[in-house]
Design a protein around this motif. Structure first.
Motif, PDB file in Angstrom:
ATOM      1  N   TRP A   6       0.816  -1.217   0.000  1.00  0.00           N
ATOM      2  CA  TRP A   6       0.000   0.000   0.000  1.00  0.00           C
ATOM      3  C   TRP A   6       0.844   1.259   0.000  1.00  0.00           C
ATOM      4  CZ3 TRP A   6      -4.494  -0.253  -1.849  1.00  0.00           C
ATOM      5  CH2 TRP A   6      -5.277  -1.394  -1.667  1.00  0.00           C
ATOM      6  N   ALA A   7       2.000   1.197   0.634  1.00  0.00           N
ATOM      7  CA  ALA A   7       2.903   2.345   0.589  1.00  0.00           C
ATOM      8  C   ALA A   7       3.384   2.575  -0.838  1.00  0.00           C
ATOM      9  CB  ALA A   7       4.093   2.124   1.517  1.00  0.00           C
ATOM     10  N   GLY A   8       3.717   1.489  -1.526  1.00  0.00           N
ATOM     11  CA  GLY A   8       4.137   1.607  -2.919  1.00  0.00           C
ATOM     12  C   GLY A   8       3.017   2.074  -3.823  1.00  0.00           C
ATOM     13  N   TYR A   9       1.807   1.568  -3.575  1.00  0.00           N
ATOM     14  CA  TYR A   9       0.667   1.944  -4.429  1.00  0.00           C
ATOM     15  C   TYR A   9       0.350   3.430  -4.289  1.00  0.00           C
ATOM     16  CZ  TYR A   9      -3.665   1.337  -7.021  1.00  0.00           C
ATOM     17  OH  TYR A   9      -4.635   1.419  -7.992  1.00  0.00           O
ATOM     18  N   LEU A  10       0.234   3.896  -3.065  1.00  0.00           N
ATOM     19  CA  LEU A  10      -0.118   5.299  -2.841  1.00  0.00           C
ATOM     20  C   LEU A  10       0.965   6.246  -3.338  1.00  0.00           C
ATOM     21  CD1 LEU A  10      -1.691   5.022   0.721  1.00  0.00           C
ATOM     22  CD2 LEU A  10      -2.896   5.494  -1.413  1.00  0.00           C
ATOM     23  N   SER A  11       2.222   5.907  -3.102  1.00  0.00           N
ATOM     24  CA  SER A  11       3.308   6.782  -3.544  1.00  0.00           C
ATOM     25  C   SER A  11       3.378   6.826  -5.065  1.00  0.00           C
ATOM     26  CB  SER A  11       4.648   6.323  -2.962  1.00  0.00           C
ATOM     27  OG  SER A  11       4.992   5.027  -3.409  1.00  0.00           O
ATOM     28  N   GLY A  12       3.108   5.704  -5.724  1.00  0.00           N
ATOM     29  CA  GLY A  12       3.118   5.682  -7.182  1.00  0.00           C
ATOM     30  C   GLY A  12       2.014   6.524  -7.791  1.00  0.00           C
ATOM     31  N   ALA A  13       0.804   6.407  -7.238  1.00  0.00           N
ATOM     32  CA  ALA A  13      -0.327   7.187  -7.752  1.00  0.00           C
ATOM     33  C   ALA A  13      -0.115   8.686  -7.549  1.00  0.00           C
ATOM     34  CB  ALA A  13      -1.618   6.735  -7.065  1.00  0.00           C
ATOM     35  N   ILE A  14       0.410   9.062  -6.389  1.00  0.00           N
ATOM     36  CA  ILE A  14       0.677  10.478  -6.115  1.00  0.00           C
ATOM     37  C   ILE A  14       1.753  11.013  -7.051  1.00  0.00           C
ATOM     38  CG2 ILE A  14       1.688  12.049  -4.405  1.00  0.00           C
ATOM     39  CD1 ILE A  14       0.210  10.392  -2.265  1.00  0.00           C
ATOM     40  N   GLY A  15       2.763  10.203  -7.317  1.00  0.00           N
ATOM     41  CA  GLY A  15       3.831  10.625  -8.220  1.00  0.00           C
ATOM     42  C   GLY A  15       3.333  10.916  -9.621  1.00  0.00           C
ATOM     43  N   ILE A  16       2.396  10.107 -10.106  1.00  0.00           N
ATOM     44  CA  ILE A  16       1.850  10.328 -11.442  1.00  0.00           C
ATOM     45  C   ILE A  16       1.021  11.606 -11.488  1.00  0.00           C
ATOM     46  CG2 ILE A  16       0.076   9.467 -13.033  1.00  0.00           C
ATOM     47  CD1 ILE A  16       2.763   8.237 -13.486  1.00  0.00           C
ATOM     48  N   ILE A  17       0.218  11.830 -10.469  1.00  0.00           N
ATOM     49  CA  ILE A  17      -0.613  13.038 -10.436  1.00  0.00           C
ATOM     50  C   ILE A  17       0.264  14.287 -10.497  1.00  0.00           C
ATOM     51  CG2 ILE A  17      -2.178  14.394  -9.003  1.00  0.00           C
ATOM     52  CD1 ILE A  17      -3.273  11.695  -7.933  1.00  0.00           C
ATOM     53  N   ILE A  18       1.385  14.259  -9.779  1.00  0.00           N
ATOM     54  CA  ILE A  18       2.277  15.414  -9.744  1.00  0.00           C
ATOM     55  C   ILE A  18       3.063  15.556 -11.052  1.00  0.00           C
ATOM     56  CG2 ILE A  18       4.346  16.362  -8.627  1.00  0.00           C
ATOM     57  CD1 ILE A  18       3.341  15.067  -6.037  1.00  0.00           C
ATOM     58  N   GLY A  19       3.535  14.436 -11.586  1.00  0.00           N
ATOM     59  CA  GLY A  19       4.489  14.508 -12.690  1.00  0.00           C
ATOM     60  C   GLY A  19       3.937  14.383 -14.085  1.00  0.00           C
ATOM     61  N   ILE A 298       4.750   3.636   5.189  1.00  0.00           N
ATOM     62  CA  ILE A 298       5.344   2.446   5.807  1.00  0.00           C
ATOM     63  C   ILE A 298       5.362   2.584   7.329  1.00  0.00           C
ATOM     64  CG2 ILE A 298       7.612   1.398   6.251  1.00  0.00           C
ATOM     65  CD1 ILE A 298       6.388  -0.003   4.016  1.00  0.00           C
ATOM     66  N   ARG A 299       5.820   3.717   7.803  1.00  0.00           N
ATOM     67  CA  ARG A 299       5.901   3.929   9.257  1.00  0.00           C
ATOM     68  C   ARG A 299       4.514   3.974   9.887  1.00  0.00           C
ATOM     69  NH1 ARG A 299      10.707   8.544   9.179  1.00  0.00           N
ATOM     70  NH2 ARG A 299      12.283   7.184   8.223  1.00  0.00           N
ATOM     71  N   LEU A 300       3.572   4.579   9.170  1.00  0.00           N
ATOM     72  CA  LEU A 300       2.201   4.680   9.676  1.00  0.00           C
ATOM     73  C   LEU A 300       1.565   3.303   9.793  1.00  0.00           C
ATOM     74  CD1 LEU A 300      -0.106   6.703  10.413  1.00  0.00           C
ATOM     75  CD2 LEU A 300      -0.831   6.533   8.023  1.00  0.00           C
ATOM     76  N   PRO A 304       1.239  -0.315  14.433  1.00  0.00           N
ATOM     77  CA  PRO A 304       0.590  -1.330  15.284  1.00  0.00           C
ATOM     78  C   PRO A 304       1.514  -2.479  15.672  1.00  0.00           C
ATOM     79  CG  PRO A 304      -0.881  -0.657  13.520  1.00  0.00           C
ATOM     80  CD  PRO A 304       0.444  -0.032  13.229  1.00  0.00           C
ATOM     81  N   ARG A 305       2.469  -2.826  14.771  1.00  0.00           N
ATOM     82  CA  ARG A 305       3.394  -3.911  15.096  1.00  0.00           C
ATOM     83  C   ARG A 305       4.347  -3.499  16.222  1.00  0.00           C
ATOM     84  NH1 ARG A 305       5.408  -5.695   9.021  1.00  0.00           N
ATOM     85  NH2 ARG A 305       3.343  -5.781   8.064  1.00  0.00           N
ATOM     86  N   ASP A 306       4.616  -2.196  16.321  1.00  0.00           N
ATOM     87  CA  ASP A 306       5.566  -1.728  17.314  1.00  0.00           C
ATOM     88  C   ASP A 306       4.926  -1.500  18.681  1.00  0.00           C
ATOM     89  OD1 ASP A 306       7.476  -1.690  15.345  1.00  0.00           O
ATOM     90  OD2 ASP A 306       7.108   0.402  14.789  1.00  0.00           O
ATOM     91  N   LEU A 307       3.590  -1.521  18.769  1.00  0.00           N
ATOM     92  CA  LEU A 307       2.913  -1.226  20.033  1.00  0.00           C
ATOM     93  C   LEU A 307       3.324  -2.162  21.181  1.00  0.00           C
ATOM     94  CD1 LEU A 307      -0.693  -0.217  18.954  1.00  0.00           C
ATOM     95  CD2 LEU A 307       1.065   1.247  19.955  1.00  0.00           C
ATOM     96  N   PRO A 308       3.377  -3.505  20.932  1.00  0.00           N
ATOM     97  CA  PRO A 308       3.766  -4.383  22.052  1.00  0.00           C
ATOM     98  C   PRO A 308       5.151  -4.029  22.604  1.00  0.00           C
ATOM     99  CG  PRO A 308       2.805  -5.659  20.273  1.00  0.00           C
ATOM    100  CD  PRO A 308       2.994  -4.271  19.754  1.00  0.00           C
ATOM    101  N   ARG A 309       6.109  -3.712  21.717  1.00  0.00           N
ATOM    102  CA  ARG A 309       7.451  -3.363  22.186  1.00  0.00           C
ATOM    103  C   ARG A 309       7.444  -2.042  22.945  1.00  0.00           C
ATOM    104  NH1 ARG A 309      10.772  -4.272  16.703  1.00  0.00           N
ATOM    105  NH2 ARG A 309       8.789  -3.483  15.904  1.00  0.00           N
ATOM    106  N   ILE A 310       6.623  -1.083  22.469  1.00  0.00           N
ATOM    107  CA  ILE A 310       6.528   0.204  23.141  1.00  0.00           C
ATOM    108  C   ILE A 310       5.935   0.033  24.535  1.00  0.00           C
ATOM    109  CG2 ILE A 310       5.383   2.462  23.069  1.00  0.00           C
ATOM    110  CD1 ILE A 310       5.525   2.294  20.003  1.00  0.00           C
ATOM    111  N   ILE A 311       4.863  -0.815  24.635  1.00  0.00           N
ATOM    112  CA  ILE A 311       4.217  -1.058  25.928  1.00  0.00           C
ATOM    113  C   ILE A 311       5.177  -1.722  26.910  1.00  0.00           C
ATOM    114  CG2 ILE A 311       2.388  -2.375  27.081  1.00  0.00           C
ATOM    115  CD1 ILE A 311       0.715  -1.958  24.505  1.00  0.00           C
ATOM    116  N   GLU A 312       5.991  -2.697  26.407  1.00  0.00           N
ATOM    117  CA  GLU A 312       6.948  -3.387  27.264  1.00  0.00           C
ATOM    118  C   GLU A 312       7.956  -2.407  27.856  1.00  0.00           C
ATOM    119  OE1 GLU A 312       8.798  -6.532  25.174  1.00  0.00           O
ATOM    120  OE2 GLU A 312       6.956  -7.687  24.911  1.00  0.00           O
ATOM    121  N   LYS A 313       8.410  -1.454  27.014  1.00  0.00           N
ATOM    122  CA  LYS A 313       9.384  -0.467  27.492  1.00  0.00           C
ATOM    123  C   LYS A 313       8.794   0.432  28.553  1.00  0.00           C
ATOM    124  CE  LYS A 313      12.151  -0.345  23.274  1.00  0.00           C
ATOM    125  NZ  LYS A 313      12.629   0.491  22.119  1.00  0.00           N
ATOM    126  N   ILE A 314       7.502   0.729  28.392  1.00  0.00           N
ATOM    127  CA  ILE A 314       6.823   1.587  29.381  1.00  0.00           C
ATOM    128  C   ILE A 314       6.672   0.829  30.705  1.00  0.00           C
ATOM    129  CG2 ILE A 314       4.667   2.766  29.914  1.00  0.00           C
ATOM    130  CD1 ILE A 314       4.341   3.303  26.941  1.00  0.00           C
TER     131      ILE A 314
END
Length: 314
Positions: A6-19, A298-300, A304-314
């Motif tokens: 989805w990161a690749g799909y959205l970035s590709g579509a936005i690139g075409i609109i701009i370019g 990608i980061r967005l 959710p995958r990083d939440l368990p690690r964040i909770i453990e650190k807290i």
């Protein structure tokens, strides 16, 4: 897979609109005897483009196709990189991975994306080069399917596959190389964003500079009028300077080598670099935005995958 797809799909579509407007200029420069210097003036632009709307002509096929193409590209690249370097923890940040492996993974990704880029490029070029009578992407696609079947969408496919494979190899290689030169582990979020934009822009310019002659050949090959087309604009020259001497003399479509010889005899070596300036400007802007969008999505999506690690650190 979902995040990089989805990161690749959205970035590709936005690139075409701009370019797309700059891509339209690039394609017409490649396919005709338009002087690049004339296009930089307001009168030159008015003379070469029928209306303001013509600058977005041909955008439908790329917006639909390039999003999927970019998604396939990044998924294939990430999976290939993990195969070549199993110790890689995060393919979006391959610290320590040899640049040769990154180039190879990019080349494999480019070859995979060719399955979508070849028909998309064919339809896009033919829509953009119709100067006498506007034709929609859908009308062009239906006409190709009726006259030539599915195989017809891969006319010029060999040149396109080489261009994509080599070009995307340099795409990921130059992006990662630029990031390593600009290492900013203690950078602020604003500095990190600026770094991604700059590295993405550099990657776009390097990519097109590495394969631009191949892209000119592809454009001129695909600009030939199909004699079995049922569309009136398609039966005539898409751009007179490209097609008049190519098809009129032979009565058939020329292959890649014949297109190269014809272009070199009529216009010299410079024809293979015509439009590179416009293309480089477009490549920097589009790929800066594409990489920034890709990294952000990608980061967005992976938060959710990083939440368990964040909770453990807290």
């Amino acid at each position: 897979m979902a995040a990089d797809f989805w990161a690749g799909y959205l970035s590709g579509a936005i690139g075409i609109i701009i370019g797309n407007p700059l891509d339209m200029i690039k394609v017409r420069l490649q396919a005709s005897n338009i002087n690049a210097a004339n296009v930089t003036t307001a009168s030159g632009l008015r003379g070469q483009f029928e209306s303001a709307g013509s600058l977005v002509r041909g955008a439908t096929a790329p917006i639909l196709g390039y999003g999927a193409l970019n998604a396939l590209l990044f998924v294939a690249y990430n999976r290939t990189l993990l195969y070549l370097s199993p110790s890689t923890v995060d393919p979006t940040n391959p610290i320590g991975v040899p640049l040769t492996q990154i180039w190879l993974a990019g080349a494999v990704g480019g070859l995979a994306s060719w399955t979508i880029s070849s028909p998309t490029e064919l339809v896009k070029c033919r829509v953009q080069l119709n100067t006498h009578e506007p034709v929609s992407s859908w009308a062009i696609a239906k006409d190709i399917l009726r006259a030539r079947g599915l195989k017809g969408f891969y006319f010029g496919g060999l040149v396109t596959s080489i261009r994509d494979s080599v070009g995307y190899g340099f795409y990921f290689w130059s992006y990662e190389l630029s990031k390593r030169f600009m290492d900013s582990r203690n950078a602020s979020p604003q500095q990190e964003a600026a770094k991604i934009l700059l590295c993405g822009g550099i990657a776009g310019v390097v990519t097109w500079a590495s394969v631009f002659p191949l892209d000119v050949i592809k454009t001129r090959l695909q600009a030939q009028p199909f004699p079995d087309s049922s569309l009136r604009p398609e039966r005539g020259p898409l751009l007179a300077s490209t097609t008049r001497s190519q098809t009129a003399a032979t009565g058939r479509l020329l292959n890649s080598m014949e297109v190269v010889k014809q272009a070199y005899r009529s216009e010299g070596l410079s024809i293979f670099y015509r439009g590179l300036g416009v293309c480089s400007l477009r490549a920097f802007i589009v790929n800066a935005v594409q990489w920034a969008t890709y990294e952000w999505v990608i980061r967005l999506l992976e938060q959710p995958r990083d939440l368990p690690r964040i909770i453990e650190k807290i």
